[in-house]
Write a protein that holds these residues in place. Sequence first.
Motif, mmCIF file in Angstrom:
data_model
loop_
_atom_site.group_PDB
_atom_site.id
_atom_site.type_symbol
_atom_site.label_atom_id
_atom_site.label_comp_id
_atom_site.label_asym_id
_atom_site.label_seq_id
_atom_site.Cartn_x
_atom_site.Cartn_y
_atom_site.Cartn_z
ATOM 1 N N ILE A 476 37.239 39.716 99.589
ATOM 2 C CA ILE A 476 37.710 39.698 98.288
ATOM 3 C C ILE A 476 38.755 40.935 98.004
ATOM 4 C CG2 ILE A 476 36.608 40.484 95.919
ATOM 5 C CD1 ILE A 476 34.277 38.912 96.533
ATOM 6 N N SER A 477 38.261 41.889 98.871
ATOM 7 C CA SER A 477 39.184 43.284 98.848
ATOM 8 C C SER A 477 40.506 42.699 99.465
ATOM 9 C CB SER A 477 38.654 44.413 99.638
ATOM 10 O OG SER A 477 37.274 44.666 99.101
ATOM 11 N N ILE A 478 40.548 41.911 100.507
ATOM 12 C CA ILE A 478 41.648 41.682 101.211
ATOM 13 C C ILE A 478 42.476 41.015 100.267
ATOM 14 C CG2 ILE A 478 42.654 40.457 102.907
ATOM 15 C CD1 ILE A 478 40.505 41.423 104.844
ATOM 16 N N ASP A 479 41.941 39.898 99.392
ATOM 17 C CA ASP A 479 42.557 39.111 98.626
ATOM 18 C C ASP A 479 43.119 39.839 97.354
ATOM 19 O OD1 ASP A 479 43.380 36.188 97.555
ATOM 20 O OD2 ASP A 479 42.060 36.852 96.188
ATOM 21 N N ASN A 480 42.452 40.724 96.873
ATOM 22 C CA ASN A 480 42.959 41.685 95.933
ATOM 23 C C ASN A 480 44.261 42.265 96.451
ATOM 24 O OD1 ASN A 480 40.984 40.858 94.224
ATOM 25 N ND2 ASN A 480 39.664 42.707 94.615
ATOM 26 N N ALA A 481 43.982 42.695 97.596
ATOM 27 C CA ALA A 481 45.190 43.602 98.244
ATOM 28 C C ALA A 481 46.432 42.717 98.388
ATOM 29 C CB ALA A 481 44.837 44.196 99.534
ATOM 30 N N ARG A 482 46.130 41.447 98.765
ATOM 31 C CA ARG A 482 47.246 40.434 98.885
ATOM 32 C C ARG A 482 48.055 40.172 97.561
ATOM 33 N NH1 ARG A 482 48.217 35.402 97.541
ATOM 34 N NH2 ARG A 482 46.245 35.240 96.632
ATOM 35 N N ARG A 483 47.063 39.936 96.654
ATOM 36 C CA ARG A 483 47.570 39.500 95.241
ATOM 37 C C ARG A 483 48.429 41.029 94.561
ATOM 38 N NH1 ARG A 483 42.778 37.165 91.977
ATOM 39 N NH2 ARG A 483 44.391 36.598 90.356
ATOM 40 N N TYR A 484 47.807 42.115 94.992
ATOM 41 C CA TYR A 484 48.478 43.198 94.738
ATOM 42 C C TYR A 484 50.116 43.295 95.533
ATOM 43 C CZ TYR A 484 50.063 48.321 94.778
ATOM 44 O OH TYR A 484 50.710 49.288 94.869
ATOM 45 N N THR A 485 49.755 43.111 96.586
ATOM 46 C CA THR A 485 51.024 43.229 97.464
ATOM 47 C C THR A 485 52.305 42.423 96.959
ATOM 48 O OG1 THR A 485 49.769 43.376 99.481
ATOM 49 C CG2 THR A 485 52.038 42.857 99.857
ATOM 50 N N ARG A 486 51.797 41.001 96.501
ATOM 51 C CA ARG A 486 52.734 40.120 95.929
ATOM 52 C C ARG A 486 53.241 40.582 94.593
ATOM 53 N NH1 ARG A 486 50.455 34.570 94.175
ATOM 54 N NH2 ARG A 486 49.250 36.049 92.870
ATOM 55 N N GLU A 487 52.597 41.135 93.636
ATOM 56 C CA GLU A 487 52.742 41.849 92.560
ATOM 57 C C GLU A 487 53.645 42.931 92.690
ATOM 58 O OE1 GLU A 487 51.031 43.718 88.412
ATOM 59 O OE2 GLU A 487 49.881 42.403 89.613
ATOM 60 N N HIS A 488 53.219 43.915 93.761
ATOM 61 C CA HIS A 488 53.867 45.155 94.010
ATOM 62 C C HIS A 488 55.250 44.800 94.650
ATOM 63 C CE1 HIS A 488 54.799 49.032 96.544
ATOM 64 N NE2 HIS A 488 54.048 49.478 95.631
ATOM 65 N N THR A 489 55.484 44.018 95.576
ATOM 66 C CA THR A 489 56.770 43.582 96.074
ATOM 67 C C THR A 489 57.498 43.204 94.984
ATOM 68 O OG1 THR A 489 55.608 42.856 98.134
ATOM 69 C CG2 THR A 489 57.794 42.081 97.807
ATOM 70 N N THR A 490 56.874 42.246 94.039
ATOM 71 C CA THR A 490 57.929 41.475 92.753
ATOM 72 C C THR A 490 58.407 42.762 92.135
ATOM 73 O OG1 THR A 490 56.878 39.715 92.776
ATOM 74 C CG2 THR A 490 57.969 40.258 91.029
ATOM 75 N N ALA A 491 57.355 43.805 91.650
ATOM 76 C CA ALA A 491 57.680 44.874 90.808
ATOM 77 C C ALA A 491 58.585 45.848 91.611
ATOM 78 C CB ALA A 491 56.169 45.660 90.429
ATOM 79 N N VAL A 492 58.591 46.227 92.815
ATOM 80 C CA VAL A 492 59.353 46.996 93.571
ATOM 81 C C VAL A 492 60.882 46.409 93.593
ATOM 82 C CG1 VAL A 492 60.044 47.989 95.725
ATOM 83 C CG2 VAL A 492 57.802 48.198 94.970
ATOM 84 N N THR A 493 60.823 44.959 93.726
ATOM 85 C CA THR A 493 62.226 44.612 93.654
ATOM 86 C C THR A 493 62.728 44.573 92.440
ATOM 87 O OG1 THR A 493 61.447 42.852 95.293
ATOM 88 C CG2 THR A 493 63.336 42.147 94.089
ATOM 89 N N LEU A 494 61.953 44.487 91.238
ATOM 90 C CA LEU A 494 62.546 44.293 90.185
ATOM 91 C C LEU A 494 62.857 45.622 89.544
ATOM 92 C CD1 LEU A 494 63.096 43.339 87.079
ATOM 93 C CD2 LEU A 494 60.626 43.653 86.676
ATOM 94 N N GLN A 495 62.166 46.955 90.164
ATOM 95 C CA GLN A 495 62.320 48.178 89.783
ATOM 96 C C GLN A 495 63.543 48.480 90.544
ATOM 97 O OE1 GLN A 495 60.756 50.248 87.756
ATOM 98 N NE2 GLN A 495 60.378 52.318 88.715
ATOM 99 N N ARG A 496 63.677 48.398 91.567
ATOM 100 C CA ARG A 496 65.078 48.881 92.465
ATOM 101 C C ARG A 496 66.099 48.138 92.019
ATOM 102 N NH1 ARG A 496 63.716 52.219 96.099
ATOM 103 N NH2 ARG A 496 61.907 52.078 97.373
ATOM 104 N N SER A 497 66.045 46.792 91.549
ATOM 105 C CA SER A 497 67.138 46.072 90.956
ATOM 106 C C SER A 497 67.509 46.524 89.590
ATOM 107 C CB SER A 497 66.797 44.657 90.729
ATOM 108 O OG SER A 497 65.872 44.276 89.540
ATOM 109 N N LEU A 498 66.571 47.362 88.755
ATOM 110 C CA LEU A 498 66.949 47.959 87.690
ATOM 111 C C LEU A 498 67.324 49.409 87.543
ATOM 112 C CD1 LEU A 498 64.019 46.688 85.452
ATOM 113 C CD2 LEU A 498 66.377 45.863 85.406
#
Length: 909
Positions: A476-498
Amino acid sequence: MGQRENFRREGDDPRGSSPSHRQRLRSLLDVRSVAGQVFVLQLALAVLLVVAAVLALVFQAQDATVREARQRSIVGAETFAHAPGTLTAMKSAHPTALLQPQAESARKHSGLGLNTVTPVVDTGHHVVGRVSAGIRPAKADERIAGQLPLLLGSAAGALLLAVAGTALVNRRLRRQTHGLDPAAMYRMYDHHHAVLHAVREGVLIVSSDGRLLLANDEARRLLELPADAEENRRPIADLGLEPRLSALLTSGREATDEVHLSGDRLLAVNVRPTAPYGGPAGSAVTLRDTTELRALTGRAAVAQERLRLIHDAGLRIGTTLDVGRTAAELADVAVPRFADVVTVELLEPVLRGDEPESGTTADLRRMAVRGVPQESAIYQVGDVIRFVPGTPMAASLESRRPVLVDDLRRSDTWRRQDLEGTQRVLDARIRSLIAVPLQARGVVLGLANFWRSDHADDFEEEDLSFAEELTARAAISIDNARRYTREHTTAVTLQRSLLPQTLPEQSALEVAHRYLPAQAGVGGDWFDVIPLPGARVALVVGDVVGHGLHAAATMGRLRTAVHNFSALDLPPDELLSHLDELVSHIDTDEARAASREAGGRGEGVEETVRPGTGSDTDRARPDAGRTGITGATCLYAIYEPVAGRVTLARAGHPGPAVVHPDGAVTFPEVPVSPPLGLGGSVPVETAELTLPQGSRLVLYTNGLVEDRDRDIGTGLDQLRTVLATGADRTPEQTCAAVLDAMLSEHPSDDVALLVARTHLLGPSRVAEWEVSSDPAAVAPVRAACLRTLESWGLEALEFTTELILSELITNAIRYGAQPIRVRLLHDRALICEVSDGTSASPHLRRAATTDEGGRGLFLVAQFAQRWGTRYTPGGKVIWTEQSLDEGRPGRGPDAADDVLDQWDDVPAL
């Protein structure tokens, strides 16, 4: 001893004195006591004996009297019968008359009655008559009455002896029974007997010479005693017990829960002496079977340890939202409390935050090895593994169930993966394996392998469920971290693009920047460098409350708004006021939209905001359900390189740091306004600083100086220390040094850092003239400007510059007010500025063919690369910029033949 004292109290007089004679007599006559019952029995026997003796005397006296009377009557009768004349008298005609007087006289003289009859016979032996003689009973009664006193006296003496004996017996019995009556003694005996044989502990009484005096049923069972052991009082040494146990029972020493072997049982033995408690010399022994208890205790200890392990796993697994770290935490928890070695592999898509596609042929990457050195493992951390079909690991991934291999030495399927590597595992004395898939929400994320060596018990079937539960928590913790990694990667990509991808070219500042997203999630920190007219540069640092995509998107909206407001060339205080109003509108619109959406679902929406208090360290943090951006902070600074002046304003944001050329570090006082969206009617104030050439202006977000373990005061002191060392550092070096010294390994908040070294636009590149309100003053100023251009080597721009200045100066004289000034700046572009004392701004319009004017600004716009108006406290400045590459192609004197040299623009009042 306590029992003995209770007995003594029951027999004592309640007043504390010895019992009186009356009390002792009452106790003696109490038929409920043993002595009273004996006394009653003796009394009954005495009375019975007295009655029997009296009856016997009566019968004996009566019998003796009767016999005596009979003998006397016989004698009397015989005497009368054989007396002379009796026969003659009887044969006479009147025998009665002759004999009656004599018989009555004889009866009265003798006191006898005629109860004995004797015949009178003649010579022919014929009975001619009878003689009768009797006894008197009164003679027997007198004889009995004479013997009664002796008889009654003897009976009374015997009764007194019985009473005395009974009293002695009663006293001795009370002393021996501690005052208990027979009923109490009977109840006590029954109670003790029931307890002795009903308890689940063995009880022994051993004499001082080592003989068995008593044993209850449990002791007989535990020690397997012979049937006659207690009856014959056999020695303990002859009962066939274990030598150590036998020695303890006969030693007489005290013992508490000493464990001894008796056959196949483990007994906990307690020994206590009996003499101190009023009993005879010896020992009381209790025995308790701990064989099953120890087994149950062992199982309970294992269960308790596993519960603690599950609890610890909940605390230690998932402390970060990093899949690799979470996998390592699972291994750390399980070694050595559940397994000797643990390895964890994750599917490759999981590491990227993607949804994995499970399968036996999928690639996995080893993330953790615990229990052995990594170099000893078949695969090391970071290696990509593809399990061979049929192996326990592949079977576990395919079935999504844990797989147990109780003996790896007999498992040919396990060795298919790597013969050489598996042999190394066997040589390391690893013996059993449990392979458990890591799965959450029905998706397999990887595999956890638990190994045990021959130093511990092999895995059993009951270990499968525990291993599955342990890995389920980690999954469960790994899946939460995986989902966070996906959101984090998306957010970082968006953040850096902005964020700014490259900094714009400008000469006023040498700028270096850093942006670091938080480990827990991308936030809304941003920075910007915006060139402004007049060789000025705007520096912006902001922070949006929250993390994730929403914060990143909100940051982009605010950065765009700042760019738009900067295009209007607003001063810092006005810009932040407009930005605050914009944020308030955004929050209001989003709140209404959320309310409408919740109303459609039949729910209520409560908007709660915890704003900052207005100090440097305050930061608004809305509740989790809030979707607005209230609480965003911003610092806006404009640097003017001609005078080296910085104008700053901030809304809830930490103030800047200034590193002077000599290395001194200061934190200038900049008035703080509430965070954006909370300002309302509170005006924004500005501060002005004059910085010498080579000063470094440091702007940052609060994530740099504040975190959970450090308050902002401590952070500012650390920042001062870092900035004070290395006065000759470049901005890039300053950024690196600050981040190295200030940031933790896993920052909890975003960090935006902007370091700008100031440069001055020297006097040789600045030219300025005062202009009077006389139209005749235009020509001299225009000529001076052309001479300045020649000195700067910009002869190619003379015609266009002359045309632009003519139009702007004429317009200022016609529609403006004093003071009127003209300024030329030689920077990356040629900047022409004409200022006056009015705030009325002209606007560009297209003149009709019949119009005599209205083409002045159109002409300026055609020949200038950029133009605009900015307002100052004393009026306005109309500025233009011309490229230094000799102007635009096709533009020259002929291009303006059809343009009237006249302003006809209506000022916007």
